[in-house]
Structures are given as structure tokens and as C-alpha cells.
Design a protein around this motif. Structure first.
Motif, PDB file in Angstrom:
ATOM      1  N   GLY A 160       8.541   6.744  12.527  1.00 12.72           N
ATOM      2  CA  GLY A 160       9.487   6.780  13.466  1.00 12.72           C
ATOM      3  C   GLY A 160      10.951   6.059  13.173  1.00 12.72           C
ATOM      4  O   GLY A 160      11.824   6.236  13.727  1.00 12.72           O
ATOM      5  N   TYR A 161      10.863   5.841  11.663  1.00 14.31           N
ATOM      6  CA  TYR A 161      12.356   5.450  11.081  1.00 14.31           C
ATOM      7  C   TYR A 161      13.026   6.580  10.802  1.00 14.31           C
ATOM      8  O   TYR A 161      12.169   7.449   9.882  1.00 14.31           O
ATOM      9  N   GLU A 162      14.185   6.641  10.822  1.00 12.59           N
ATOM     10  CA  GLU A 162      14.940   7.971  10.362  1.00 12.59           C
ATOM     11  C   GLU A 162      15.312   7.665   8.915  1.00 12.59           C
ATOM     12  O   GLU A 162      15.731   6.522   8.430  1.00 12.59           O
ATOM     13  N   ARG A 163      15.180   8.862   8.299  1.00 16.42           N
ATOM     14  CA  ARG A 163      15.729   8.858   7.072  1.00 16.42           C
ATOM     15  C   ARG A 163      17.063   9.570   7.097  1.00 16.42           C
ATOM     16  O   ARG A 163      17.378  10.391   7.843  1.00 16.42           O
ATOM     17  N   GLY A 164      17.829   9.216   6.134  1.00 20.76           N
ATOM     18  CA  GLY A 164      19.166   9.913   6.148  1.00 20.76           C
ATOM     19  C   GLY A 164      20.351   9.131   7.079  1.00 20.76           C
ATOM     20  O   GLY A 164      21.386   9.385   7.220  1.00 20.76           O
ATOM     21  N   GLY A 165      19.617   7.968   7.486  1.00 19.57           N
ATOM     22  CA  GLY A 165      20.709   7.415   8.521  1.00 19.57           C
ATOM     23  C   GLY A 165      21.129   6.419   7.771  1.00 19.57           C
ATOM     24  O   GLY A 165      21.272   5.881   6.745  1.00 19.57           O
ATOM     25  N   ARG A 166      21.431   5.288   8.799  1.00 17.52           N
ATOM     26  CA  ARG A 166      21.867   3.782   8.493  1.00 17.52           C
ATOM     27  C   ARG A 166      20.611   2.758   8.371  1.00 17.52           C
ATOM     28  O   ARG A 166      21.041   1.764   7.906  1.00 17.52           O
ATOM     29  N   HIS A 167      19.517   3.027   8.721  1.00 13.60           N
ATOM     30  CA  HIS A 167      18.429   2.158   8.541  1.00 13.60           C
ATOM     31  C   HIS A 167      18.279   0.841   9.092  1.00 13.60           C
ATOM     32  O   HIS A 167      17.497   0.073   8.786  1.00 13.60           O
ATOM     33  N   SER A 168      19.296   0.611  10.113  1.00 14.30           N
ATOM     34  CA  SER A 168      19.484  -0.634  10.546  1.00 14.30           C
ATOM     35  C   SER A 168      18.183  -1.073  11.195  1.00 14.30           C
ATOM     36  O   SER A 168      18.021  -2.386  11.087  1.00 14.30           O
ATOM     37  N   ARG A 169      17.469  -0.117  12.048  1.00 13.50           N
ATOM     38  CA  ARG A 169      16.309  -0.576  12.560  1.00 13.50           C
ATOM     39  C   ARG A 169      15.183  -1.155  11.565  1.00 13.50           C
ATOM     40  O   ARG A 169      14.392  -2.094  11.895  1.00 13.50           O
ATOM     41  N   PHE A 170      15.021  -0.076  10.577  1.00  9.23           N
ATOM     42  CA  PHE A 170      14.063  -0.438   9.560  1.00  9.23           C
ATOM     43  C   PHE A 170      14.389  -2.049   8.821  1.00  9.23           C
ATOM     44  O   PHE A 170      13.581  -2.680   8.827  1.00  9.23           O
ATOM     45  N   ILE A 171      15.574  -2.080   8.592  1.00 10.04           N
ATOM     46  CA  ILE A 171      15.957  -3.123   7.905  1.00 10.04           C
ATOM     47  C   ILE A 171      15.712  -4.418   8.766  1.00 10.04           C
ATOM     48  O   ILE A 171      15.179  -5.563   8.391  1.00 10.04           O
ATOM     49  N   ALA A 172      15.938  -4.508  10.078  1.00  6.17           N
ATOM     50  CA  ALA A 172      15.827  -5.517  11.336  1.00  6.17           C
ATOM     51  C   ALA A 172      14.299  -5.850  11.231  1.00  6.17           C
ATOM     52  O   ALA A 172      14.104  -7.136  11.327  1.00  6.17           O
ATOM     53  N   GLU A 173      13.455  -4.810  11.221  1.00  7.52           N
ATOM     54  CA  GLU A 173      12.101  -5.021  11.539  1.00  7.52           C
ATOM     55  C   GLU A 173      11.248  -5.262  10.323  1.00  7.52           C
ATOM     56  O   GLU A 173       9.939  -5.684  10.546  1.00  7.52           O
ATOM     57  N   ALA A 180      13.928   6.979  -0.179  1.00  9.11           N
ATOM     58  CA  ALA A 180      12.700   7.145  -1.171  1.00  9.11           C
ATOM     59  C   ALA A 180      11.449   6.324  -0.743  1.00  9.11           C
ATOM     60  O   ALA A 180      10.215   6.756  -0.713  1.00  9.11           O
ATOM     61  N   PHE A 181      11.522   4.914  -0.194  1.00  7.85           N
ATOM     62  CA  PHE A 181      10.607   4.349   0.453  1.00  7.85           C
ATOM     63  C   PHE A 181       9.988   4.754   1.489  1.00  7.85           C
ATOM     64  O   PHE A 181       8.688   5.198   1.467  1.00  7.85           O
ATOM     65  N   LEU A 182      10.786   5.426   2.532  1.00  9.00           N
ATOM     66  CA  LEU A 182      10.227   6.181   3.481  1.00  9.00           C
ATOM     67  C   LEU A 182       9.284   7.511   3.154  1.00  9.00           C
ATOM     68  O   LEU A 182       8.260   7.917   4.037  1.00  9.00           O
ATOM     69  N   ALA A 183       9.932   8.134   2.362  1.00  5.35           N
ATOM     70  CA  ALA A 183       9.338   9.488   1.955  1.00  5.35           C
ATOM     71  C   ALA A 183       7.986   9.223   1.437  1.00  5.35           C
ATOM     72  O   ALA A 183       6.809   9.673   1.639  1.00  5.35           O
ATOM     73  N   ALA A 184       8.100   7.887   0.449  1.00  8.37           N
ATOM     74  CA  ALA A 184       6.636   7.755  -0.012  1.00  8.37           C
ATOM     75  C   ALA A 184       5.790   7.282   0.611  1.00  8.37           C
ATOM     76  O   ALA A 184       4.341   7.186   0.691  1.00  8.37           O
ATOM     77  N   ALA A 185       6.181   6.588   2.027  1.00  3.53           N
ATOM     78  CA  ALA A 185       5.303   6.168   2.895  1.00  3.53           C
ATOM     79  C   ALA A 185       4.508   6.885   3.793  1.00  3.53           C
ATOM     80  O   ALA A 185       3.479   6.930   4.148  1.00  3.53           O
ATOM     81  N   GLY A 186       5.234   8.445   3.674  1.00  4.91           N
ATOM     82  CA  GLY A 186       4.647   9.618   4.465  1.00  4.91           C
ATOM     83  C   GLY A 186       4.238   9.289   5.632  1.00  4.91           C
ATOM     84  O   GLY A 186       5.032   8.846   6.631  1.00  4.91           O
ATOM     85  N   THR A 187       2.828   9.583   6.167  1.00  2.73           N
ATOM     86  CA  THR A 187       2.311   9.492   7.277  1.00  2.73           C
ATOM     87  C   THR A 187       1.725   8.013   7.922  1.00  2.73           C
ATOM     88  O   THR A 187       1.084   7.988   8.793  1.00  2.73           O
ATOM     89  N   ASP A 188       2.150   6.986   6.933  1.00  3.96           N
ATOM     90  CA  ASP A 188       1.616   5.692   7.144  1.00  3.96           C
ATOM     91  C   ASP A 188       2.149   5.391   8.581  1.00  3.96           C
ATOM     92  O   ASP A 188       3.448   5.260   8.717  1.00  3.96           O
ATOM     93  N   GLY A 248       0.678  -0.991  -0.025  1.00  9.96           N
ATOM     94  CA  GLY A 248       0.083   0.105  -0.217  1.00  9.96           C
ATOM     95  C   GLY A 248       0.856   1.222  -0.088  1.00  9.96           C
ATOM     96  O   GLY A 248      -0.042   2.449   0.015  1.00  9.96           O
ATOM     97  N   VAL A 249       2.043   1.260  -0.266  1.00 12.81           N
ATOM     98  CA  VAL A 249       2.725   2.434  -0.413  1.00 12.81           C
ATOM     99  C   VAL A 249       3.058   2.785  -1.619  1.00 12.81           C
ATOM    100  O   VAL A 249       3.277   1.929  -2.751  1.00 12.81           O
ATOM    101  N   ASP A 250       2.720   3.828  -1.905  1.00 14.11           N
ATOM    102  CA  ASP A 250       2.568   4.834  -3.109  1.00 14.11           C
ATOM    103  C   ASP A 250       4.065   4.840  -3.995  1.00 14.11           C
ATOM    104  O   ASP A 250       4.332   6.044  -3.967  1.00 14.11           O
ATOM    105  N   ILE A 251       4.620   3.661  -4.126  1.00 16.16           N
ATOM    106  CA  ILE A 251       5.932   3.917  -4.913  1.00 16.16           C
ATOM    107  C   ILE A 251       5.933   2.720  -5.697  1.00 16.16           C
ATOM    108  O   ILE A 251       5.777   1.583  -5.545  1.00 16.16           O
ATOM    109  N   SER A 252       6.376   2.790  -7.007  1.00 13.52           N
ATOM    110  CA  SER A 252       6.624   1.991  -8.181  1.00 13.52           C
ATOM    111  C   SER A 252       8.067   1.860  -8.473  1.00 13.52           C
ATOM    112  O   SER A 252       8.677   2.617  -8.379  1.00 13.52           O
ATOM    113  N   TRP A 253       8.412   0.665  -9.196  1.00 12.93           N
ATOM    114  CA  TRP A 253       9.649   0.530  -9.595  1.00 12.93           C
ATOM    115  C   TRP A 253       9.902   1.458 -10.803  1.00 12.93           C
ATOM    116  O   TRP A 253      11.039   2.107 -10.857  1.00 12.93           O
TER     117      TRP A 253
END
Length: 303
Positions: free
Chosen positions: A165-178, A152-160, A126-131
Motif C-alpha cells: 500500500g505504500y506508493e512508489r514514485g511519490g513523496r513517501h510521507s506516509r511511509f516515513i511517518a509510519e 529501491a527499498f519498497l521494490a525490494a520489499a516486494g509483496t511483504d 528481512g527485506v532483501d536489500i543490502s548497502w
């Protein structure tokens, strides 16, 4: 030594840089702009080593050689060794070797196919992002920087709320893990990758030499002892790089001495935005005695 982003700041300028990336893969500069930066940095020998591609070689050479820069034809190929991802630098390869380009292209296509599947799954959530949108933003037929794709994914996810709470511009380790590990909604099995011995064979058949990139970052697992690398067709180890601290470099140099491998150097420059501790080509953490003689030693290892 000053530390930035948990990596040593490159403080020593050299005349040889054998590890550089352009926008063809996950760098920020076009091949032409990268060549201009190499010339401005006072380099004498350089290699544009984009991941799983040589598409930027001719553009890089067309700017570099008229300016007096000696260009080593190269690329950085993703491979498997003892069950983990490693990167194998191929130097002095014939850029017109159709078989070599096709083999490297298979690795590239597997990676782009993986990302396409990942973004298809993201869209299905349901995230508004396509290849198509991703390619429009970052370039068609390109494997860019992982962090840019996830931003780009997190930006497209917007307020979902699922992605709040996932940080943009960082290492994304928590997002990847979860979200991206096995069993998670955005998990996609790893793409096909050739074995290190196979990749080294491709490089040799194209007239080149194989060097294991930033070996200090490789986990020491059973089967990863450097003593076996020569048997796999690897001729050198990258010793001086912005991914290594002085202890890493010391261990790599000892391995080269023990097993008859050539130590090499490269900044692994991607652009200051992506690697602020590597702000320009031609910067490495420690001085090398005669870097140009090192290139000659490497060249002599060709079959």
C-alpha cells in the motif's frame, strides 16, 4: 502562474545560475552533461553546487570553461541552525583547499554512514536489500535522492504485507511517518551536522562567501531571524529559486535590504525527472535586473 507539484513553474530564463546539482549528489546528470546543458541554456555564469561534495567540480569546469561559461566554484553544505537542517551554499571557494574538502567530506561521510545504517536496519527486518546493492545501483560514495532510495527499498520489499500500500514514485510521507520516525522500526537518529556558523567559517577560510539556500523553506523558529545571519558569517540569501513563490522572494529581498545581505539566484536544478517544475538550468520564477552584477556584489564580500 501555473502550478505543478505545488511549486511555481520556472518561466524566466536567466544568464546566471548559482545552484545546480549533478549525479555526484542527487542530480540526474553527470557533471559534464550538466555543463553542456548550461551552455545550451545560454548561461554565462554557473556553479555546480553538489550536496556536501566538490567531486564533480573539475569535470564540470573542464566542459564549461572551454565553451565560454564562467564557472563559480561551489558546494551546498548541510548544516544546523536553531535546531533544524539548513543548506549553506559556498561560492568562490578554493577547490584545491585540502582543509575545506576534508571538512565538507566529514559532512558527506556522516550522511552516507546514516544511509548505510538505515539499509542495514532494513536488511535486519528481512527485506532483501543490502548497502552494497544500493551502492551498486546508485553509485558508490554518493548520497542520492531520498525518493530513489525509498523506492529501491519498497521494490525490494516486494509483496511483504508489512509494506503493502505504500506508493512508489511519490513523496513517501506516509511511509516515513509510519516507519522512520522516532520509535519506529526504521528510525535512525539524525547524522552529525555542523552548525551554520561553523560552516560559514569553513567557507570564509577557503576564500569564499556563504549564502543560505532557499530560505523560504526554513521554518520560522526562535533564533532564525535573518537579522543574525551576518553575525554568523553569512553574506547572502538565495532569493530567486524554484523553491520560492513570489511572496517568499519578496520577503527574502526585504531581509537582504534590511540586513545588508546579497540576494542571489539559482534554479536548484536536479534534472527534470526529480523536479519537473525545474526542467532545465537557468530557469527561475522571476526576472532579476542585472544578474551578473549580483555575482560581482557577492564576489566583493570575500574576506
Amino acid at each position: 502562474m501555473t502550478i505543478v507539484s505545488d511549486r511555481p513553474v520556472a518561466t524566466v530564463r536567466t544568464t546566471v545560475d548559482l545552484h545546480l546539482h549533478s549525479v555526484v549528489s542527487d542530480g540526474d546528470d553527470s557533471p559534464a552533461e550538466l555543463a553542456r546543458k548550461c551552455v545550451a541554456a545560454g548561461l554565462r555564469i554557473a556553479a555546480c553546487t553538489d550536496h556536501d561534495s566538490m567531486a564533480g567540480f573539475e569535470e564540470f569546469r573542464a566542459v564549461a570553461e572551454p565553451a565560454g561559461l564562467t564557472v563559480v566554484a561551489g558546494t551546498e553544505i548541510t548544516a544546523l541552525w536553531a535546531g533544524q537542517e539548513v543548506h549553506c551554499l559556498g561560492y568562490f571557494v578554493d577547490p584545491d583547499d585540502a582543509d575545506f574538502r576534508a571538512r565538507v567530506g566529514r559532512v558527506h561521510d556522516a550522511e552516507t554512514g546514516w544511509w548505510r545504517t538505515w539499509f542495514d536496519q532494513a536488511e535486519a527486518l528481512g527485506v532483501d536489500i543490502s548497502w552494497a546493492a544500493v551502492e551498486g545501483r546508485f553509485g558508490k560514495d554518493r548520497v542520492g535522492y531520498l525518493g530513489d532510495y525509498l523506492d529501491a527499498f519498497l521494490a525490494a520489499a516486494g509483496t511483504d504485507p508489512r509494506f503493502a500500500g505504500y506508493e512508489r514514485g511519490g513523496r513517501h510521507s506516509r511511509f516515513i511517518a509510519e516507519w522512520c520516525k522516532a520509535g519506529q522500526p526504521l528510525h535512525v537518529p539524525h547524522p552529525w551536522r555542523p552548525g551554520l556558523a561553523e560552516v560559514a567559517g569553513w567557507i570564509r577560510q577557503a576564500g569564499g562567501v556563504a549564502v543560505l539556500a532557499h530560505p523560504g523553506r526554513i521554518r520560522e523558529e526562535p533564533g532564525t531571524a535573518p537579522s543574525g545571519l551576518a553575525d554568523l558569517g553569512v553574506s547572502g540569501l538565495e532569493a530567486w529559486t524554484t523553491w520560492h513563490d513570489p511572496e517568499d522572494t519578496r520577503r527574502v529581498l526585504e531581509a537582504c535590504d534590511s540586513f545588508g545581505l546579497v540576494p542571489t539566484q539559482g534554479s536548484d536544478f536536479h534534472g527534470g525527472r526529480l523536479k519537473p517544475w525545474s526542467p532545465a538550468p537557468g530557469l527561475v520564477p522571476e526576472a532579476v535586473g542585472n544578474a551578473e552584477a549580483m555575482v560581482d556584489r557577492l564576489y566583493e564580500r570575500r574576506d
